[in-house]
Design a protein around this motif. Structure first.
Motif, short mmCIF file in Angstrom:
data_model
loop_
_atom_site.label_atom_id
_atom_site.label_comp_id
_atom_site.label_asym_id
_atom_site.label_seq_id
_atom_site.Cartn_x
_atom_site.Cartn_y
_atom_site.Cartn_z
N SER A 13 0.86 -1.18 0.00
CA SER A 13 0.00 0.00 0.00
C SER A 13 0.90 1.23 0.00
O SER A 13 1.95 1.24 0.63
CB SER A 13 -0.87 -0.03 1.26
OG SER A 13 -1.46 1.25 1.43
N PRO A 72 -0.33 4.71 4.61
CA PRO A 72 -0.11 3.95 5.85
C PRO A 72 -1.26 2.98 6.13
O PRO A 72 -2.42 3.28 5.89
CB PRO A 72 -0.05 5.02 6.92
CG PRO A 72 0.39 6.25 6.20
CD PRO A 72 -0.22 6.16 4.83
N THR A 73 -0.87 1.79 6.60
CA THR A 73 -1.85 0.79 7.01
C THR A 73 -1.48 0.38 8.43
O THR A 73 -0.55 0.93 9.02
CB THR A 73 -1.77 -0.45 6.11
OG1 THR A 73 -0.50 -1.07 6.30
CG2 THR A 73 -1.96 -0.09 4.65
N THR A 74 -2.16 -0.62 8.95
CA THR A 74 -1.82 -1.11 10.29
C THR A 74 -0.53 -1.92 10.26
O THR A 74 -0.01 -2.29 11.31
CB THR A 74 -2.95 -2.00 10.82
OG1 THR A 74 -3.21 -3.02 9.85
CG2 THR A 74 -4.22 -1.20 11.07
N SER A 75 -0.01 -2.20 9.07
CA SER A 75 1.21 -3.00 8.96
C SER A 75 2.40 -2.29 9.57
O SER A 75 2.60 -1.10 9.36
CB SER A 75 1.50 -3.28 7.48
OG SER A 75 2.80 -3.79 7.35
N ASN A 76 3.21 -3.04 10.33
CA ASN A 76 4.44 -2.44 10.87
C ASN A 76 5.61 -2.66 9.92
O ASN A 76 6.74 -2.35 10.23
CB ASN A 76 4.75 -2.98 12.26
CG ASN A 76 4.96 -4.48 12.24
OD1 ASN A 76 4.85 -5.11 11.18
ND2 ASN A 76 5.28 -5.06 13.38
N GLN A 102 7.29 -1.50 6.94
CA GLN A 102 7.35 -0.29 6.13
C GLN A 102 8.72 -0.28 5.48
O GLN A 102 9.72 -0.52 6.16
CB GLN A 102 7.17 0.90 7.07
CG GLN A 102 6.97 2.23 6.43
CD GLN A 102 6.85 3.30 7.51
OE1 GLN A 102 6.53 3.01 8.67
NE2 GLN A 102 7.14 4.53 7.14
N TRP A 112 3.88 0.29 2.50
CA TRP A 112 3.54 -0.56 3.63
C TRP A 112 3.19 -1.95 3.07
O TRP A 112 2.44 -2.07 2.09
CB TRP A 112 2.34 0.04 4.38
CG TRP A 112 2.73 1.22 5.21
CD1 TRP A 112 2.97 1.23 6.54
CD2 TRP A 112 2.94 2.57 4.75
NE1 TRP A 112 3.33 2.50 6.95
CE2 TRP A 112 3.31 3.33 5.88
CE3 TRP A 112 2.87 3.20 3.49
CZ2 TRP A 112 3.60 4.70 5.80
CZ3 TRP A 112 3.14 4.56 3.42
CH2 TRP A 112 3.52 5.30 4.56
N HIS A 139 2.01 -6.04 3.32
CA HIS A 139 1.21 -7.04 4.02
C HIS A 139 1.56 -8.41 3.44
O HIS A 139 1.49 -8.61 2.23
CB HIS A 139 -0.28 -6.73 3.83
CG HIS A 139 -1.16 -7.84 4.29
ND1 HIS A 139 -1.39 -8.08 5.63
CD2 HIS A 139 -1.83 -8.79 3.61
CE1 HIS A 139 -2.19 -9.14 5.74
NE2 HIS A 139 -2.45 -9.58 4.52
#
Ligand code: ADP
Ligand code: MG
Length: 367
Positions: A292, A295-299, A301, A348, A350
């Motif tokens: 993405s 920003p997503t909830t993914s750490n 990056q 980001w 996933h």
């Protein structure tokens, strides 16, 4: 009934082990593809089945019969070679009929069988021609016709399409497959081309250095590789394979020479024995990572390193870190062709948990 069965087959040429303790069996009317890099022992295996090579150890069964001692002519096998040769002075008809004439089959039978084979191969219109007037694809069909005409119980094909251009290969792929289904014959087909293997095989037997590394459906060898060799060999671009260790306190995989930590689920954690936990390889296919640009909830990056447009997709290299000698540690991702990315851009990531693979670095085996 298994048409062909190899039991602990070993063939050495002086100090080269061409086949190293291979056991496998074909299933009835199966199209089995033997796949592997050049020199892995594919041709030697086929030649052994056909009786053209004599393995030092192991057994070869065709049907119920152990055939180790039988001559090639007594094995009821058809062999299409990589470098086929047609008789230049004979017409297509006579080239195809040749094995029957040699076997003194009655003329009317010969006519009927050539006609039926020619029809199946769609070469009825060229039966009167000499080989010099044929295209590569036509010559290939004639060579196949000549091997089919004896109605063998087993078909062996050694890279039969390697002399054809790419477009014709794609056409012949589906034709050969159709033909084999029509004939209901068990076939072993050798290739080093994984796309050919994936598209034609009922099952694929993957070889490396004379050893059988895995045998299974195309779907199984692609999605559940049993070792690093199969994981790395199947797929283009190939699976990302990165050295890592397991941090048991955090229940995370830490990729070496990066800041990346991958949270694992129990299904994976349960497989990691403490004694191997710092000698692992993490694997994920490029199409199982999603990115993405917001920003997503993914750490997880990281920055884009390089974008390689393929038309139908883009292959994006993501920079995860640098190893001690300064080499980039990259993760390759397959993305949609319309997604525009620039080198240096932050993204980001996933990872699909269900498609994470973990291997023991020492043995190369999947956990
Ligand atoms: P592939 O068909 O997978 O490319 P081959 O079965 O032709 O592999 O060869 C397997 C190994 O055996 C290779 O290392 C090759 O050099 C060796 N080999 C094959 N045939 C012979 C031979 N007649 N004499 C010596 N070495 C051979
Ligand atoms: Mg070969």
């Amino acid at each position: 009934m298994a048409e062909i069965q190899l039991r602990n087959l070993t063939k050495r040429f002086e100090d080269v082990i061409a086949i190293n303790n291979v056991s496998l069996e074909t299933q009835d009317q199966e199209f089995l593809v033997m796949l592997g890099p050049s020199g892995c022992g594919k041709t030697t295996t086929l030649r052994s089945i056909a009786g053209l090579e004599h393995p030092q150890e192991g057994d070869i069964f065709i049907g119920e019969k152990r055939v180790n001692g039988l001559s090639p002519a007594d094995r009821d096998i058809a062999f299409v070679f990589q470098f086929y040769a047609l008789y230049p002075h004979l017409t297509v008809y006579d080239n195809i009929a040749f094995p029957l004439k040699a076997a003194k089959v009655a003329k009317s039978d010969v006519e009927e069988r050539v006609s039926s084979v020619a029809q199946m191969l769609r070469i009825e219109h060229i039966l009167d021609r000499k080989p010099s007037l044929l295209s590569g694809g036509e010559m290939q069909r004639v060579a196949i016709g000549r091997s089919m005409i004896r109605r063998p119980t087993v078909f062996l094909m050694d890279e039969p399409m390697s002399n054809l251009d790419a477009k014709l290969r794609v056409e012949m792929r589906s034709e050969l497959k159709r033909l084999q289904q029509q004939l209901g014959t068990t076939a072993i087909y050798v290739t080093h081309d994984q796309v050919e293997a994936m598209s034609m095989a009922d099952r694929i037997a993957i070889m490396d250095h004379g050893q059988l590394k895995q045998i299974g459906t195309p779907e199984a060898v692609y999605n559940q590789p049993e070792n690093l060799f199969v994981a790395g060999f199947m797929g283009n671009p190939s699976m990302n394979l990165l050295p890592c260790r397991f941090d048991s306190a955090e229940q995370q995989l830490r990729l070496e020479h990066t800041e990346v930590a991958i949270k694992l689920e129990n299904q994976h954690i349960d497989l990691i024995r403490p004694e191997i936990s710092d000698q692992l390889v993490f694997g994920i296919r490029p199409e199982r990572v999603h990115l993405s640009t917001t920003p997503t909830t993914s750490n997880l990056q990281a920055k884009v390193h390089l974008v390689e447009p393929l038309g139908s997709a883009n292959i994006v290299d993501i920079l995860l870190g640098r190893d001690p000698v300064g080499e980039f540690v990259l993760l390759r991702i397959r993305t949609h062709p319309t997604l525009m990315l620039d080198p240096g851009q932050v993204v980001w990531l996933h990872l699909e948990q269900q498609h994470i693979h973990i291997f023991d670095r020492a043995t190369g085996e999947a956990l």
